[in-house]
Design an enzyme around this catalytic site. Structure first.
Site, short mmCIF file in Angstrom:
data_model
loop_
_atom_site.label_atom_id
_atom_site.label_comp_id
_atom_site.label_asym_id
_atom_site.label_seq_id
_atom_site.Cartn_x
_atom_site.Cartn_y
_atom_site.Cartn_z
N GLU A 194 0.87 -1.18 0.00
CA GLU A 194 0.00 0.00 0.00
C GLU A 194 0.90 1.23 0.00
OE1 GLU A 194 -3.48 -0.30 2.22
OE2 GLU A 194 -3.77 1.85 2.48
N ASN A 213 -3.44 -1.85 7.61
CA ASN A 213 -4.76 -2.35 7.22
C ASN A 213 -4.67 -3.87 7.14
OD1 ASN A 213 -5.99 0.27 6.83
ND2 ASN A 213 -4.70 0.45 5.00
N GLU A 273 -10.67 4.54 8.85
CA GLU A 273 -10.82 4.22 7.43
C GLU A 273 -11.37 2.81 7.21
OE1 GLU A 273 -6.88 5.19 5.86
OE2 GLU A 273 -7.52 7.26 5.62
N ARG A 326 -2.44 3.56 16.93
CA ARG A 326 -2.39 4.76 16.08
C ARG A 326 -3.52 5.74 16.37
NH1 ARG A 326 -2.65 3.94 10.43
NH2 ARG A 326 -0.95 5.31 9.85
N ARG A 369 -11.62 17.45 9.94
CA ARG A 369 -10.74 16.29 10.09
C ARG A 369 -9.49 16.63 10.92
NH1 ARG A 369 -8.38 12.59 5.15
NH2 ARG A 369 -6.50 11.89 6.20
N ASP A 391 -2.62 14.24 6.84
CA ASP A 391 -2.07 13.00 6.31
C ASP A 391 -0.83 13.23 5.45
OD1 ASP A 391 -1.88 10.32 5.84
OD2 ASP A 391 -3.53 10.20 4.41
N GLU A 413 4.92 9.53 14.07
CA GLU A 413 4.90 8.76 12.82
C GLU A 413 5.12 9.72 11.65
OE1 GLU A 413 1.63 5.87 12.20
OE2 GLU A 413 1.49 6.58 10.13
N GLU A 448 4.11 9.11 -0.56
CA GLU A 448 2.72 9.03 -1.00
C GLU A 448 2.21 10.34 -1.60
OE1 GLU A 448 -0.04 7.82 2.04
OE2 GLU A 448 -1.78 8.16 0.75
C1 GCU Z 1 -3.45 7.34 4.26
C2 GCU Z 1 -3.16 6.41 3.12
C3 GCU Z 1 -3.74 5.05 3.35
C4 GCU Z 1 -3.31 4.53 4.71
C5 GCU Z 1 -3.65 5.53 5.78
C6 GCU Z 1 -3.09 5.18 7.15
O1 GCU Z 1 -4.79 7.69 4.29
O2 GCU Z 1 -3.63 6.96 1.93
O3 GCU Z 1 -3.31 4.22 2.32
O4 GCU Z 1 -3.89 3.31 4.99
O5 GCU Z 1 -3.10 6.77 5.47
O6 GCU Z 1 -2.12 5.81 7.56
O7 GCU Z 1 -3.60 4.31 7.83
#
Ligand code: GCU
Length: 668
Positions: A150, A192, A276, A309, A326, A355, A377, A383
């Site tokens: 990811e 994730n 998310e 987190r 946010r 982010d 972090e 990204e």
């Molecule tokens: C961002 C990212 C995601 C990731 C998330 C996270 O939103 O785009 O891909 O999972 O951060 O830090 O958990």
């Protein structure tokens, strides 16, 4: 022929400068036992590295035996166990180590000195103690078990393929590479946690994970995994993941007993919950602290930690809703429970409230939380900062974050102080980076992105190092020893972040990026979306009002930061649109209007990116062909990207505002 992957800073090619060889032939070590596994790695690194670079044989003599060292190291904190000094005496070099890991870091220190062709005599004339700045210095892999990564921009995972764990020589070389820059912990799977990754805590993967843990342990690196918060449901057959449910707790107890028995080197877990779409304690009306503490209490008997987190926010916002912010979410969700988290829980806080944008204010949780273990972090995976196509050396940004004064105390109040554990005498603290590696032969896609991996480790170990020092070490160790080449590449690296910021979104507003991929410009890409990431531009102005008249986010900071951010007249230019909605005609501290700043910075950013690419081109005959071509090809793509950003942003705001560029340049 199978091509070899790059050895980066462990290439140890022959060095001409060997005038100090005598001192390197006999190295005495105090404070680490010869028999220890990490000591053995240190000895082999020293012997192999010095022999490869200088063609000498090195004898390593140990002053102490195991029993002695055990009594020395017990009762010491992590930082002491990892601290070392190196000094030059008549017979050669002497390393005084707080423990085996410290000896390993000292060995890499010596190798770095030789590799950078610095004088051993000068470097070690005076005995200096090196104490790591941050106790936990971690890399977080967002690698999935199917081999994808990811937000990965350098190929696939070298940990996984087709839902299997890969253990090969690269596993060990990876451990060596990151230990060499001082990393002491790795989370090996994506936050994730889905599909096969949910089964990492089952029989299916124990054997390989145990082996990986041993390889890491040889290099002083702790193995950590991301955990699926709803494992009780997804793999345990229960119908709940309520942290206060007795059956849930009993399941985890049994599971953890099994996991730590089968993977004895495991140091703990990272958890992304209620974020998310990932499951978490909110589903059961419980707090984040309830969830974290339940797991932490169970892993405590294995001396393990739970890293939890703070990236918890509403990702289903209505774009019409101007009250929800946010940016506020981390603080709103985690501050009320400050002090409730148990002592083997660490909250991991992204550097900014949104982010990983190229510019964000520092999260107000850092300096807000006072009674909770904290870890910062950051993201070296690029990204939002160019996908390792565009060059963007992030160490200058990280230095600014570390130096940020939170005013949580009269002194020792910077982010660096907090995460070193100094400010609140925290039991656990540190820094983690979402890593930028993959199975590309050069590990990081763009060869120059290797500077972020190298630099993150070096900076975490020694916060005082400057960006310039770090860049120079990287270039000397991995690219060239030609002074003109070193100067040129350091210049490219050191200017790259500012340039990237100039041609992308202006004045701290962020986003304006292609949704989903997060590469390339799309000014309104996120404007009518559900992610809480808006610029709110209309024909009169742009920015999000986060002052006391808007969402109130600015007030989450300690004074005087709150008052500074709350007032557009005081707020630093680079963040002013993050905190305020302003007319295009508003005059910044720089003396320019907002709109003229947008035009100027974008034209400049594109021009300067061209300058970097042109500078790289001048190095053609002086560089290894593969490295030259790798970066050249990416610069080509960077210029296409920079031009799109420049033209789209300028055209968009010219069309919205109707205000022409003072300098009459071409806008579409
Ligand atoms: C961002 C990212 C995601 C990731 C998330 C996270 O939103 O785009 O891909 O999972 O951060 O830090 O958990």
């Amino acid at each position: 022929m199978k091509k070899e992957y790059a050895k980066l800073w462990l290439a140890y090619s022959p060095r001409k400068n060997n005038r100090d060889c005598a001192a390197l032939k006999k190295i005495r070590v105090a404070g680490a036992p010869a028999s220890d596994r990490i000591s053995q790695s240190a000895v082999s690194e020293l012997k192999n590295g010095l022999s490869a670079m200088l063609d000498i044989e090195t004898e390593v003599l140990f002053d102490s035996d195991t029993a002695e060292v055990r009594s020395i190291t017990s009762g010491k904190d992590l930082l002491e166990v990892e601290s070392y000094s190196i000094s030059l005496v008549e017979t050669g070099l002497v390393i005084e180590a707080g423990g085996p890991a410290a000896f390993l870091y000292a060995a890499f220190d010596i190798l770095r000195t030789v590799s950078c062709e610095k004088s051993i005599a000068d470097t070690y004339a005076e005995k200096k103690t090196h104490r790591p700045s941050d106790p936990l210095r971690m890399l977080n892999h967002w690698d999935n078990m199917d081999g994808s990564i990811e937000r990965g921009y350098s190929g696939n995972s070298f940990f996984y393929e087709d839902n299997e764990i890969i253990i090969d020589e690269r596993t060990k070389d990876y451990a060596r590479l990151i230990a060499a820059v001082g990393i002491n912990g790795v989370v090996i799977n994506n936050v994730n946690v889905k599909d096969a990754a949910s089964y990492m805590i089952t029989e299916r993967y124990f054997e390989k994970l145990a082996r990986m843990g041993e390889i890491f342990a040889d290099y002083g690196i702790g193995l950590y995994m991301s955990l699926n918060y709803a494992s009780t449901i997804e793999i345990g057959g229960l119908d709940s993941a309520d942290p206060l449910d007795e059956n849930v707790i009993a399941w985890w107890k049994e599971k953890m007993a099994e996991v730590f028995r089968r993977i004895p080197t495991l140091k703990g877990f990272l958890v992304k919950a209620d974020s998310e779409g990932r499951p978490g304690p909110f589903t059961y009306g419980r707090t984040q602290a309830d969830g974290a503490n339940m797991l932490a209490d169970i892993v405590k008997e294995y001396n393990a930690i739970i890293i939890w987190r703070c990236f918890v926010y509403n990702c289903k916002q209505d774009w019409r809703d101007r009250k929800t912010d946010r940016a506020r979410a981390g603080y709103d969700n985690f501050m009320p429970m400050d002090g409730d988290y148990h002592d083997n829980v660490i909250l991991q806080i992204k550097n900014g409230p949104m982010d990983f944008q190229i510019r964000e204010p520092v999260s107000p949780l850092l300096g807000g939380l006072r009674k909770t273990n904290q870890m910062l972090e950051v993201q070296i995976a690029q990204e939002y900062t160019g996908h390792q196509i565009d060059v963007c050396f992030l160490i200058p940004e990280f230095k600014e974050i570390l130096a940020f004064k939170t005013y949580c105390k009269e002194e020792d109040d910077t982010v660096a102080d907090i995460i070193s554990g100094k400010t609140f005498a925290s039991r656990y603290s540190g820094i983690a980076a979402v890593t930028n590696t993959g199975n590309d032969l050069n590990w990081t896609g763009n060869y120059l992105a290797g500077a972020n991996l190298f630099g993150f480790g070096r900076l975490a170990f020694e916060n005082e190092l400057s960006s310039a020092q770090i860049a120079e070490e990287f270039v000397r160790m991995t690219i060239s020893s030609d002074e003109s080449v070193i100067a040129a590449i350091c210049d490219i690296l050191l200017r790259s972040r500012e340039i990237y910021e100039k041609y992308t979104s202006p004045l701290g507003i962020g986003w304006m990026v292609q949704p989903a991929t997060h590469y390339g410009c799309s000014v309104d890409g996120y404007e009518y979306d559900r992610w809480g990431t808006y610029h709110r531009a209309d024909h009169l102005g742009i920015g999000v009002d986060r002052s006391d008249k808007g969402t109130g986010y600015a007030l989450q900071y300690n004074e005087p930061n709150a008052s500074i951010y709350n007032d557009p007249g005081k707020c630093p230019d680079e963040l002013v649109l993050f905190f305020h909605h302003l007319p295009y005609t508003h005059v910044l501290h720089s003396g320019k209007t907002v709109i003229q700043h947008i035009y100027d910075s974008h034209f400049e950013g594109y021009e300067e990116a061209r300058g970097l690419a042109a500078k790289w081109d001048t190095l053609k005959d002086k560089l290894d062909e593969e490295i030259f071509e790798n970066v050249r090809e990416r610069f080509e793509r960077q210029l296409v990207n920079a031009r799109e950003w420049c033209d789209q942003v300028n055209s968009y705001f010219y069309r919205k505002s109707g205000i022409p560029d003072e300098k009459g340049r071409e806008i579409w």
